[in-house]
Design a protein around this motif. Structure first.
Motif, mmCIF file in Angstrom:
data_model
loop_
_atom_site.group_PDB
_atom_site.id
_atom_site.type_symbol
_atom_site.label_atom_id
_atom_site.label_comp_id
_atom_site.label_asym_id
_atom_site.label_seq_id
_atom_site.Cartn_x
_atom_site.Cartn_y
_atom_site.Cartn_z
ATOM 1 N N SER A 168 -27.689 -42.256 27.618
ATOM 2 C CA SER A 168 -26.469 -42.037 26.813
ATOM 3 C C SER A 168 -26.534 -42.830 25.501
ATOM 4 O O SER A 168 -25.770 -42.579 24.569
ATOM 5 N N SER A 169 -27.452 -43.773 25.428
ATOM 6 C CA SER A 169 -27.553 -44.604 24.223
ATOM 7 C C SER A 169 -28.178 -43.866 23.037
ATOM 8 O O SER A 169 -28.111 -44.330 21.903
ATOM 9 N N ILE A 170 -28.791 -42.721 23.322
ATOM 10 C CA ILE A 170 -29.379 -41.973 22.203
ATOM 11 C C ILE A 170 -28.998 -40.491 22.289
ATOM 12 O O ILE A 170 -28.658 -39.993 23.363
ATOM 13 N N THR A 171 -29.058 -39.821 21.144
ATOM 14 C CA THR A 171 -28.902 -38.363 21.107
ATOM 15 C C THR A 171 -30.252 -37.783 20.727
ATOM 16 O O THR A 171 -30.843 -38.189 19.720
ATOM 17 N N LEU A 172 -30.726 -36.852 21.545
ATOM 18 C CA LEU A 172 -32.045 -36.248 21.295
ATOM 19 C C LEU A 172 -31.902 -34.991 20.435
ATOM 20 O O LEU A 172 -30.848 -34.335 20.464
ATOM 21 N N PRO A 173 -32.958 -34.633 19.722
ATOM 22 C CA PRO A 173 -32.900 -33.362 18.976
ATOM 23 C C PRO A 173 -32.956 -32.204 19.969
ATOM 24 O O PRO A 173 -33.516 -32.357 21.053
ATOM 25 N N HIS A 174 -32.344 -31.071 19.605
ATOM 26 C CA HIS A 174 -32.553 -29.926 20.495
ATOM 27 C C HIS A 174 -33.175 -28.776 19.722
ATOM 28 O O HIS A 174 -32.985 -28.616 18.522
ATOM 29 N N PHE A 175 -33.935 -28.022 20.466
ATOM 30 C CA PHE A 175 -34.752 -26.972 19.875
ATOM 31 C C PHE A 175 -34.257 -25.626 20.404
ATOM 32 O O PHE A 175 -34.035 -25.477 21.603
ATOM 33 N N LEU A 176 -34.082 -24.669 19.500
ATOM 34 C CA LEU A 176 -33.491 -23.381 19.871
ATOM 35 C C LEU A 176 -34.586 -22.344 20.137
ATOM 36 O O LEU A 176 -35.649 -22.364 19.496
ATOM 37 N N ASP A 177 -34.281 -21.432 21.082
ATOM 38 C CA ASP A 177 -35.311 -20.484 21.535
ATOM 39 C C ASP A 177 -35.778 -19.520 20.448
ATOM 40 O O ASP A 177 -36.924 -19.087 20.454
ATOM 41 N N HIS A 178 -34.868 -19.149 19.531
ATOM 42 C CA HIS A 178 -35.262 -18.105 18.560
ATOM 43 C C HIS A 178 -36.017 -18.686 17.357
ATOM 44 O O HIS A 178 -36.323 -17.966 16.414
ATOM 45 N N ILE A 179 -36.307 -19.977 17.396
ATOM 46 C CA ILE A 179 -37.016 -20.591 16.263
ATOM 47 C C ILE A 179 -38.383 -21.098 16.714
ATOM 48 O O ILE A 179 -38.512 -21.740 17.756
ATOM 49 N N VAL A 186 -23.128 -31.170 -6.242
ATOM 50 C CA VAL A 186 -21.842 -31.317 -5.545
ATOM 51 C C VAL A 186 -22.203 -31.417 -4.070
ATOM 52 O O VAL A 186 -22.880 -30.534 -3.538
ATOM 53 N N PHE A 187 -21.780 -32.504 -3.434
ATOM 54 C CA PHE A 187 -22.247 -32.759 -2.069
ATOM 55 C C PHE A 187 -21.258 -32.224 -1.041
ATOM 56 O O PHE A 187 -20.067 -32.531 -1.110
ATOM 57 N N ALA A 188 -21.784 -31.420 -0.124
ATOM 58 C CA ALA A 188 -20.989 -30.983 1.033
ATOM 59 C C ALA A 188 -21.530 -31.716 2.258
ATOM 60 O O ALA A 188 -22.639 -32.258 2.232
ATOM 61 N N ASP A 189 -20.731 -31.704 3.314
ATOM 62 C CA ASP A 189 -21.135 -32.466 4.511
ATOM 63 C C ASP A 189 -22.104 -31.661 5.374
ATOM 64 O O ASP A 189 -22.312 -30.463 5.146
ATOM 65 N N ILE A 190 -22.677 -32.359 6.361
ATOM 66 C CA ILE A 190 -23.632 -31.708 7.265
ATOM 67 C C ILE A 190 -22.996 -31.466 8.625
ATOM 68 O O ILE A 190 -21.927 -32.006 8.932
ATOM 69 N N LYS A 191 -23.688 -30.676 9.451
ATOM 70 C CA LYS A 191 -23.225 -30.443 10.820
ATOM 71 C C LYS A 191 -23.817 -31.532 11.708
ATOM 72 O O LYS A 191 -24.941 -31.974 11.492
ATOM 73 N N LEU A 192 -23.056 -31.916 12.734
ATOM 74 C CA LEU A 192 -23.531 -33.013 13.587
ATOM 75 C C LEU A 192 -24.607 -32.571 14.586
ATOM 76 O O LEU A 192 -25.354 -33.388 15.093
ATOM 77 N N ASP A 193 -24.716 -31.237 14.817
ATOM 78 C CA ASP A 193 -25.690 -30.823 15.837
ATOM 79 C C ASP A 193 -27.120 -30.749 15.298
ATOM 80 O O ASP A 193 -28.068 -30.999 16.032
ATOM 81 N N ASP A 194 -27.281 -30.422 14.012
ATOM 82 C CA ASP A 194 -28.661 -30.325 13.521
ATOM 83 C C ASP A 194 -28.853 -30.954 12.133
ATOM 84 O O ASP A 194 -29.942 -30.840 11.561
ATOM 85 N N TYR A 195 -27.803 -31.562 11.601
ATOM 86 C CA TYR A 195 -27.870 -32.339 10.347
ATOM 87 C C TYR A 195 -28.086 -31.465 9.093
ATOM 88 O O TYR A 195 -28.359 -31.986 8.012
ATOM 89 N N THR A 196 -28.007 -30.149 9.266
ATOM 90 C CA THR A 196 -28.133 -29.277 8.084
ATOM 91 C C THR A 196 -26.750 -29.090 7.447
ATOM 92 O O THR A 196 -25.714 -29.342 8.077
ATOM 93 N N LEU A 197 -26.771 -28.605 6.213
ATOM 94 C CA LEU A 197 -25.550 -28.433 5.437
ATOM 95 C C LEU A 197 -24.559 -27.522 6.175
ATOM 96 O O LEU A 197 -24.964 -26.499 6.729
ATOM 97 N N ASP A 198 -23.292 -27.902 6.144
ATOM 98 C CA ASP A 198 -22.257 -27.149 6.851
ATOM 99 C C ASP A 198 -21.704 -26.053 5.922
ATOM 100 O O ASP A 198 -21.035 -26.367 4.926
ATOM 101 N N PRO A 199 -21.933 -24.779 6.258
ATOM 102 C CA PRO A 199 -21.480 -23.687 5.369
ATOM 103 C C PRO A 199 -19.973 -23.707 5.143
ATOM 104 O O PRO A 199 -19.496 -23.296 4.079
#
Ligand SMILES: Cc1ncc(COP(=O)(O)O)c(C=O)c1O
Length: 364
Positions: free
Chosen positions: A264-275, A98-111
């Motif tokens: 502005s033509s691209i969105t870069l990945p962002h990296f979090l401090d606690h990871i 059963v497919f759920a959608d992802i989050k736009l900030d990190d592309y992981t599954l949206d709880p």
């Protein structure tokens, strides 16, 4: 023209590998719990900071094995923004994705979307730590507890990643790590299941070794999923190289981030401090009005093999099209825009600057 691929397999010096397999030659013990297998399994437990771990011939079959071990029958909520293996494992084990959608900030599954999709038929949640980004592990833990569901992570992309200094394999009931040739750490082909409940060990072993309790006592219709000694030896040779490889990848990511910021033509990945990331991929989004496919093709002409990872969505594959409901606007948007730029330790500064230059050329 020299080709730059999206990744390059990490390899030890050939002499080091030959030295490692000398004892395999001497012993004639090529597979089935040889000394290399046992040594690697034990070292990976320590490295990944987990209580229980079991090696497999590859990641896909490891994922199937853990679903089988839990004897899951019913619906499993997962993502369509992934490699086919995730969904195939669910379906091949007789469950319904059963497919759920992802989050736009990190592309992981949206709880939040996952919770909407839970029914009385749901037996598990199978999120993917996709492209090296970490899922919302706390939210999934809470959901799994609230609805009494198994929580199994596809951790194929996050070997060695830590969250708040904790091995990512400690989250959920179990995680599957892939160690295939394209991953940050490889055993040529290979998979690892990490899990919390020690009592799962016996079932995993039965599934892995033909259901044999002993040579004359076969109690389960098992398979043959074991890792051989040559794979394990490659892992043992690659292990000491891992930290340096991750360090080099991190530096290369920093070059990309620095050179590409402000576009502005691209969105870069962002990296979090606690990871603590492993920098497995460098996914960017190509924003409208630019076309991801045009950028991909322009880079390809210059010998740069970026990857549309993941495109198409699993639900659009011929084998799944129209079979499962798939109203997944975020997943679709990311799949249509995503492009993973080449990233590996050996990628030189010149090559990086060439990629940056050609990417900017493609975005004018
Ligand atoms: C997200 C994901 N899951 C599962 C797998 C399967 O792993 P393996 O190639 O080790 O069978 C992969 C492989 O790349 C993957 O990317």
């Amino acid at each position: 023209m020299k080709k730059i691929n999206v990744t390059q397999s990490l390899l030890p010096k050939l002499d080091d590998y030959i030295k490692e397999i000398e004892t395999v030659w001497d012993s004639h013990h090529l597979t089935s719990k040889g000394s290399k297998h046992e040594e690697l399994e034990s070292k990976l437990k320590t490295l990944l900071d987990v209580k229980c771990a079991s090696l497999f011939v590859n990641g896909h079959l490891a994922l199937e094995a853990v679903l089988e071990a839990y004897d899951l029958k019913g619906e499993i909520i997962t993502t369509a923004f992934t490699f086919p293996s995730t969904t195939h494992a669910i379906v091949r084990q007789g469950c319904t994705p059963v497919f759920a959608d992802i989050k736009l900030d990190d592309y992981t599954l949206d709880p939040i979307d996952v919770e909407r999709k839970i029914t009385d038929k749901t037996v598990a949640i199978l999120p993917v730590h996709v492209l090296g980004h970490v899922c919302d592990v706390k939210a999934f833990e809470q959901l799994a507890q609230k609805y009494n569901l198994k929580l199994i992570y596809d951790a194929a992309h996050v070997f060695g990643v830590k969250v708040n200094h904790t091995g990512i394999g400690q989250y959920g009931d179990a995680s599957m790590f892939s160690m295939n040739a394209t991953k940050v750490f490889n055993t040529i082909e290979g998979g690892l299941i990490t899990y919390k409940d020690e009592s799962l060990s016996k079932k995993l072993e039965l599934i892995k070794y033909y259901g044999m309790e002993s040579s004359e006592d076969i109690t389960y219709i098992g398979s043959n999923l074991k890792m051989n000694e040559f794979q394990a030896a490659m892992g043992l040779c690659n292990l000491p190289l891992l930290d340096h490889e991750i360090e080099l990848r991190k530096k290369n990511c920093e070059v990309y981030l620095d050179e590409l910021k402000g576009l502005s033509s691209i969105t870069l990945p962002h990296f979090l401090d606690h990871i603590d990331y492993n920098y497995i991929y460098f996914p960017i989004l190509i924003n409208k009005p630019y076309s991801r496919d045009d950028v991909y093709n322009q880079l390809k002409v210059k010998g740069i093999n970026a990857k549309k990872y993941f495109y198409p969505l699993v639900t659009d594959y011929a084998c799944y099209r129209g079979v499962y409901p798939s109203d997944l606007p975020h997943s679709r948007e990311v799949a249509d825009k995503v492009l993973c730029l080449p990233l590996y330790g050996n990628l030189s500064l010149d090559e990086l600057m060439f990629i940056v230059h050609e990417l900017k050329n493609a975005l004018v």
